[in-house]
Design an enzyme around this catalytic site. Structure first.
Site, PDB file in Angstrom:
ATOM      1  N   LYS A 264      -6.705  -5.757  -7.721  1.00  0.00           N
ATOM      2  CA  LYS A 264      -5.411  -5.063  -7.757  1.00  0.00           C
ATOM      3  C   LYS A 264      -5.407  -4.047  -8.893  1.00  0.00           C
ATOM      4  O   LYS A 264      -6.326  -4.033  -9.724  1.00  0.00           O
ATOM      5  CB  LYS A 264      -4.274  -6.062  -7.935  1.00  0.00           C
ATOM      6  CG  LYS A 264      -4.356  -6.847  -9.238  1.00  0.00           C
ATOM      7  CD  LYS A 264      -3.175  -7.789  -9.391  1.00  0.00           C
ATOM      8  CE  LYS A 264      -3.190  -8.465 -10.752  1.00  0.00           C
ATOM      9  NZ  LYS A 264      -2.057  -9.348 -10.977  1.00  0.00           N
TER      10      LYS A 264
ATOM     11  N   HIS B 130      -7.366  -0.658   8.848  1.00  0.00           N
ATOM     12  CA  HIS B 130      -8.069  -1.924   8.701  1.00  0.00           C
ATOM     13  C   HIS B 130      -9.080  -2.074   9.840  1.00  0.00           C
ATOM     14  O   HIS B 130      -8.739  -1.833  11.001  1.00  0.00           O
ATOM     15  CB  HIS B 130      -7.060  -3.082   8.730  1.00  0.00           C
ATOM     16  CG  HIS B 130      -7.702  -4.406   8.506  1.00  0.00           C
ATOM     17  ND1 HIS B 130      -8.135  -4.816   7.264  1.00  0.00           N
ATOM     18  CD2 HIS B 130      -8.033  -5.395   9.372  1.00  0.00           C
ATOM     19  CE1 HIS B 130      -8.691  -6.014   7.374  1.00  0.00           C
ATOM     20  NE2 HIS B 130      -8.637  -6.383   8.637  1.00  0.00           N
TER      21      HIS B 130
END
Ligand code: GAR
Length: 210
Positions: free
Chosen positions: A68, A114
């Site tokens: 992250k 994705h």
């Protein structure tokens, strides 16, 4: 001609999806301008591709975490995107999860591609996950980004057949080709104001041809 949608692309690696977006803009199939490209990886080929296309390209330090952006670095990413007046953020192989500051700032304006048919096989190495599971069909998904991983409303999906003599690498290559076909289409739908989010669905407004 309607005003061009200003998009920002976040990419961590090869940037072939970025390249497909650049090419579709050049060919006039996508009414958008890429305002800037940001990477969390100083060696990302995506940055080179952007520079070659005369697009402002920045490596911005992601912080100390692996998966992250750190809260303070998320602020730096948001600042850069705001400077370029970015209207839609396209994650193109950006390998970090975004959190609430970023997603609240750009609510409903962050999309991702994705390499599997969501909700199956979210997360990393999706092509390999699908191959190892033994599915006969996989594919690619363009979706909005929400606070979870790969769970936001789906905009476009396209299937790819798994062949009997496939390998994860061959399957991933064919999925990537499909990614290049659908990502710009989803961006164009957004540019035309044709995506309406209703609950967990992204509804596509159908326009009758006159
Ligand atoms: C693409 O297959 C993209 O779908 C995937 O990374 C690859 C990036 O390729 N993204 C994810 O797995 C995100 N979880 P590219 O750098 O050549 O566009």
């Amino acid at each position: 001609m309607p005003k061009k949608l200003i998009i920002g692309v976040l990419a961590s690696g090869q940037g072939s999806n970025l390249q497909a977006i650049i090419d579709n803009v050049r060919q006039g199939k996508l009414n958008a301008k890429i305002g800037c490209v940001i990477s969390d990886n100083p060696a990302a080929v995506a940055l080179e591709r952007a520079k070659e296309a005369n697009i402002p390209a920045y490596y911005i330090y992601p912080g100390e975490y692996k998966t992250k952006l750190s809260p303070e670095q998320e602020i730096a990413y948001v600042k850069c995107l705001k400077e370029y007046k970015i209207e839609l953020i396209c994650l193109a192989g950006f390998m970090r999860i975004l959190h609430s500051h970023f997603l609240q700032t750009f609510k409903g304006r962050v999309i991702n591609i994705h390499p599997a048919l969501l909700p199956s096989f979210p997360g990393l190495h999706a092509q390999e996950q699908a191959f190892n599971y033994g599915v006969k069909v996989s594919g690619a998904t363009v979706h909005f980004v929400d606070e979870e991983v790969d769970t936001g409303p789906i905009i476009i999906q396209k299937t790819v057949k798994v062949k009997e003599n496939d390998t994860p690498e061959l399957l991933a290559k064919r999925i990537l080709k499909v990614e290049h076909q659908i990502y710009f289409q989803a961006i164009q739908l957004f540019a035309e104001g044709r995506i309406k989010i209703e609950g967990r669905k992204a509804k596509i407004v159908v326009r009758n041809k006159e």
